[in-house]
Design a protein around this motif. Structure first.
Motif, PDB file in Angstrom:
ATOM      1  N   TYR A  47     -36.283  39.521 -19.084  1.00 18.59           N
ATOM      2  CA  TYR A  47     -35.676  38.796 -20.202  1.00 18.59           C
ATOM      3  C   TYR A  47     -35.798  37.285 -20.023  1.00 18.59           C
ATOM      4  CZ  TYR A  47     -33.471  43.074 -21.853  1.00 18.59           C
ATOM      5  OH  TYR A  47     -33.250  44.320 -22.338  1.00 18.59           O
ATOM      6  N   LEU A  48     -35.622  36.822 -18.807  1.00 19.44           N
ATOM      7  CA  LEU A  48     -35.569  35.381 -18.579  1.00 19.44           C
ATOM      8  C   LEU A  48     -36.938  34.732 -18.427  1.00 19.44           C
ATOM      9  CD1 LEU A  48     -32.504  35.092 -16.209  1.00 19.44           C
ATOM     10  CD2 LEU A  48     -32.656  34.498 -18.621  1.00 19.44           C
ATOM     11  N   ALA A  49     -37.945  35.455 -17.942  1.00 17.25           N
ATOM     12  CA  ALA A  49     -39.269  34.854 -17.748  1.00 17.25           C
ATOM     13  C   ALA A  49     -39.848  34.300 -19.050  1.00 17.25           C
ATOM     14  CB  ALA A  49     -40.219  35.850 -17.097  1.00 17.25           C
ATOM     15  N   PRO A  50     -39.817  35.051 -20.159  1.00 17.09           N
ATOM     16  CA  PRO A  50     -40.306  34.450 -21.405  1.00 17.09           C
ATOM     17  C   PRO A  50     -39.449  33.281 -21.873  1.00 17.09           C
ATOM     18  CG  PRO A  50     -40.136  36.823 -21.636  1.00 17.09           C
ATOM     19  CD  PRO A  50     -39.496  36.455 -20.342  1.00 17.09           C
ATOM     20  N   PRO A  65     -36.503  39.103 -29.815  1.00 19.24           N
ATOM     21  CA  PRO A  65     -35.260  38.429 -30.213  1.00 19.24           C
ATOM     22  C   PRO A  65     -34.373  37.978 -29.046  1.00 19.24           C
ATOM     23  CG  PRO A  65     -35.626  40.281 -31.656  1.00 19.24           C
ATOM     24  CD  PRO A  65     -36.642  40.373 -30.561  1.00 19.24           C
ATOM     25  N   TYR A  66     -34.179  38.828 -28.043  1.00 18.22           N
ATOM     26  CA  TYR A  66     -33.263  38.410 -26.975  1.00 18.22           C
ATOM     27  C   TYR A  66     -33.859  37.311 -26.092  1.00 18.22           C
ATOM     28  CZ  TYR A  66     -29.629  38.411 -23.537  1.00 18.22           C
ATOM     29  OH  TYR A  66     -28.634  38.015 -22.712  1.00 18.22           O
ATOM     30  N   PRO A  67     -35.144  37.393 -25.668  1.00 17.48           N
ATOM     31  CA  PRO A  67     -35.706  36.243 -24.952  1.00 17.48           C
ATOM     32  C   PRO A  67     -35.691  34.965 -25.792  1.00 17.48           C
ATOM     33  CG  PRO A  67     -37.064  38.147 -24.545  1.00 17.48           C
ATOM     34  CD  PRO A  67     -36.060  38.539 -25.601  1.00 17.48           C
ATOM     35  N   LEU A  68     -35.901  35.093 -27.094  1.00 12.69           N
ATOM     36  CA  LEU A  68     -35.828  33.924 -27.972  1.00 12.69           C
ATOM     37  C   LEU A  68     -34.405  33.371 -28.021  1.00 12.69           C
ATOM     38  CD1 LEU A  68     -37.352  32.120 -29.972  1.00 12.69           C
ATOM     39  CD2 LEU A  68     -36.739  33.738 -31.758  1.00 12.69           C
ATOM     40  N   PHE A  69     -33.419  34.262 -28.039  1.00 14.08           N
ATOM     41  CA  PHE A  69     -32.017  33.851 -27.993  1.00 14.08           C
ATOM     42  C   PHE A  69     -31.725  33.099 -26.689  1.00 14.08           C
ATOM     43  CE2 PHE A  69     -27.732  35.097 -26.503  1.00 14.08           C
ATOM     44  CZ  PHE A  69     -26.972  34.433 -27.449  1.00 14.08           C
ATOM     45  N   CYS A  70     -32.197  33.644 -25.557  1.00 18.13           N
ATOM     46  CA  CYS A  70     -31.995  32.980 -24.258  1.00 18.13           C
ATOM     47  C   CYS A  70     -32.673  31.622 -24.232  1.00 18.13           C
ATOM     48  CB  CYS A  70     -32.524  33.851 -23.116  1.00 18.13           C
ATOM     49  SG  CYS A  70     -31.607  35.364 -22.865  1.00 18.13           S
ATOM     50  N   ALA A  82     -24.416  28.380 -20.454  1.00 19.61           N
ATOM     51  CA  ALA A  82     -24.509  28.654 -21.891  1.00 19.61           C
ATOM     52  C   ALA A  82     -24.938  30.092 -22.152  1.00 19.61           C
ATOM     53  CB  ALA A  82     -25.483  27.687 -22.543  1.00 19.61           C
ATOM     54  N   LEU A  83     -25.725  30.665 -21.238  1.00 16.14           N
ATOM     55  CA  LEU A  83     -26.125  32.066 -21.395  1.00 16.14           C
ATOM     56  C   LEU A  83     -24.916  32.993 -21.300  1.00 16.14           C
ATOM     57  CD1 LEU A  83     -29.423  32.302 -19.343  1.00 16.14           C
ATOM     58  CD2 LEU A  83     -29.158  32.371 -21.819  1.00 16.14           C
ATOM     59  N   ALA A  84     -24.042  32.738 -20.353  1.00 16.65           N
ATOM     60  CA  ALA A  84     -22.853  33.573 -20.201  1.00 16.65           C
ATOM     61  C   ALA A  84     -21.948  33.473 -21.422  1.00 16.65           C
ATOM     62  CB  ALA A  84     -22.089  33.202 -18.945  1.00 16.65           C
ATOM     63  N   VAL A  85     -21.741  32.266 -21.924  1.00 18.84           N
ATOM     64  CA  VAL A  85     -20.897  32.078 -23.103  1.00 18.84           C
ATOM     65  C   VAL A  85     -21.555  32.722 -24.320  1.00 18.84           C
ATOM     66  CG1 VAL A  85     -19.899  30.369 -24.662  1.00 18.84           C
ATOM     67  CG2 VAL A  85     -19.809  30.011 -22.205  1.00 18.84           C
ATOM     68  N   GLY A  86     -22.859  32.523 -24.487  1.00 18.80           N
ATOM     69  CA  GLY A  86     -23.572  33.112 -25.619  1.00 18.80           C
ATOM     70  C   GLY A  86     -23.548  34.618 -25.611  1.00 18.80           C
ATOM     71  N   GLN A  87     -23.683  35.220 -24.441  1.00 16.19           N
ATOM     72  CA  GLN A  87     -23.636  36.673 -24.345  1.00 16.19           C
ATOM     73  C   GLN A  87     -22.256  37.213 -24.710  1.00 16.19           C
ATOM     74  OE1 GLN A  87     -24.909  37.211 -20.339  1.00 16.19           O
ATOM     75  NE2 GLN A  87     -27.076  37.335 -20.889  1.00 16.19           N
ATOM     76  N   HIS A  88     -21.224  36.495 -24.351  1.00 11.46           N
ATOM     77  CA  HIS A  88     -19.876  36.961 -24.686  1.00 11.46           C
ATOM     78  C   HIS A  88     -19.560  36.762 -26.158  1.00 11.46           C
ATOM     79  CE1 HIS A  88     -18.622  38.224 -20.779  1.00 11.46           C
ATOM     80  NE2 HIS A  88     -19.105  37.120 -20.270  1.00 11.46           N
ATOM     81  N   LEU A  89     -20.190  35.781 -26.776  1.00 13.51           N
ATOM     82  CA  LEU A  89     -19.946  35.576 -28.192  1.00 13.51           C
ATOM     83  C   LEU A  89     -20.726  36.567 -29.047  1.00 13.51           C
ATOM     84  CD1 LEU A  89     -19.865  31.698 -28.421  1.00 13.51           C
ATOM     85  CD2 LEU A  89     -17.951  33.292 -28.426  1.00 13.51           C
ATOM     86  N   LEU A  90     -21.746  37.212 -28.471  1.00 12.07           N
ATOM     87  CA  LEU A  90     -22.462  38.236 -29.237  1.00 12.07           C
ATOM     88  C   LEU A  90     -21.520  39.375 -29.472  1.00 12.07           C
ATOM     89  CD1 LEU A  90     -25.988  38.466 -27.580  1.00 12.07           C
ATOM     90  CD2 LEU A  90     -25.425  37.610 -29.823  1.00 12.07           C
TER      91      LEU A  90
END
Length: 90
Positions: A47-50, A65-70, A82-90
């Motif tokens: 997920y993170l490499a792209p 979509p998820y790599p683009l979101f990251c 920001a990744l942790a906060v974004g994942q919790h807001l999903l």
């Protein structure tokens, strides 16, 4: 005119709603008071490499979509938290 049972039921419903809202907001407060470092698992590199390279064509078996979101979160915030906060807001 509303009967006594209607008024009583309305107050219990309001109390129940306020109790559920208080539990929800307390859970949000507790979660966001913890450190906001993202957790890595065995499939995190796919997920993170792209997201880190910015090349969405090299995502392998993942959809974009998820790599683009990251990538968007990292580009906007510039911080791993920001990744942790974004994942919790999903």
């Amino acid at each position: 005119m509303a009967s006594r049972s209607d008024l009583l039921w309305g107050s219990w419903r309001t109390l129940w709603f306020l109790l559920v809202a208080a539990v929800f907001f307390h859970a949000v407060w507790v979660r966001f008071s913890l450190p906001q470092w993202p957790l890595l698992t065995a499939d995190s590199p796919s997920y993170l490499a792209p997201a880190l390279s910015g090349r969405m064509a090299d995502i392998g078996p993942r959809t974009f979509p998820y790599p683009l979101f990251c990538w968007s979160l990292l580009a906007l915030a510039g911080d791993w938290r920001a990744l942790a906060v974004g994942q919790h807001l999903l």
